[in-house]
Design a protein around this motif. Structure first.
Motif, PDB file in Angstrom:
ATOM      1  N   TYR A 197       0.837  -1.201   0.000  1.00 19.57           N
ATOM      2  CA  TYR A 197       0.000   0.000   0.000  1.00 19.57           C
ATOM      3  C   TYR A 197       0.871   1.250   0.000  1.00 19.57           C
ATOM      4  O   TYR A 197       2.028   1.224   0.371  1.00 19.57           O
ATOM      5  N   ARG A 198       0.264   2.350  -0.430  1.00 18.08           N
ATOM      6  CA  ARG A 198       0.984   3.622  -0.538  1.00 18.08           C
ATOM      7  C   ARG A 198       0.931   4.380   0.774  1.00 18.08           C
ATOM      8  O   ARG A 198       0.012   4.214   1.556  1.00 18.08           O
ATOM      9  N   ASP A 199       1.934   5.238   0.986  1.00 19.31           N
ATOM     10  CA  ASP A 199       1.924   6.089   2.173  1.00 19.31           C
ATOM     11  C   ASP A 199       2.103   7.540   1.748  1.00 19.31           C
ATOM     12  O   ASP A 199       2.232   7.836   0.562  1.00 19.31           O
ATOM     13  N   HIS A 253      -0.287   7.078   7.527  1.00 19.65           N
ATOM     14  CA  HIS A 253      -1.059   8.112   6.830  1.00 19.65           C
ATOM     15  C   HIS A 253      -1.304   9.265   7.791  1.00 19.65           C
ATOM     16  O   HIS A 253      -2.309   9.296   8.493  1.00 19.65           O
ATOM     17  N   ASP A 301      -6.746   7.514  -5.193  1.00 22.14           N
ATOM     18  CA  ASP A 301      -6.460   6.771  -3.963  1.00 22.14           C
ATOM     19  C   ASP A 301      -6.411   5.280  -4.272  1.00 22.14           C
ATOM     20  O   ASP A 301      -6.511   4.871  -5.433  1.00 22.14           O
ATOM     21  N   ARG A 302      -6.292   4.466  -3.240  1.00 21.96           N
ATOM     22  CA  ARG A 302      -6.123   3.022  -3.437  1.00 21.96           C
ATOM     23  C   ARG A 302      -7.325   2.345  -4.081  1.00 21.96           C
ATOM     24  O   ARG A 302      -7.218   1.258  -4.630  1.00 21.96           O
ATOM     25  N   THR A 303      -8.491   3.000  -4.047  1.00 21.79           N
ATOM     26  CA  THR A 303      -9.697   2.421  -4.671  1.00 21.79           C
ATOM     27  C   THR A 303      -9.934   2.983  -6.069  1.00 21.79           C
ATOM     28  O   THR A 303     -10.993   2.782  -6.637  1.00 21.79           O
TER      29      THR A 303
END
Length: 94
Positions: free
Chosen positions: A13-15, A40, A67-69
């Motif tokens: 996942y991204r930060d 985050h 975003d992640r979605t």
């Protein structure tokens, strides 16, 4: 100045970590903007990808992305590397 925003964690996942280095310092040293230990931190722009990250004078500007979605992010963040109190200025979403 060198500014690095965001990244990809080993878990996939991204930060929204932000690091800055003043190349005039001897020796140059990386400093974290708003160090908190949080993945985050709400004081930094939301973690994202497909965004722009542009230098404008002493400022770094991050705009948009997803975003992640894959939901579009419609905000802006400005970091002034020469500000007395180094930190992000976060604008509203449009």
């Amino acid at each position: 100045w060198v500014v690095v925003f965001g990244g990809l964690r080993p878990q996939g996942y991204r930060d929204n970590d932000t690091w800055i280095m003043d190349l005039q310092d001897a020796p140059p040293v990386w400093r974290e903007v708003h160090p908190s230990g949080l993945v985050h931190d709400f004081r930094r722009p939301t973690a994202r990808f497909h965004h722009t990250f542009t230098a404008v004078g002493s400022r770094a500007v991050v705009i948009g992305g997803h975003d992640r979605t894959l939901t579009p992010i419609l905000d802006i963040g400005v970091l002034d590397a020469e500000a007395e109190n180094l930190g992000w200025i976060l604008g509203p979403e449009s």
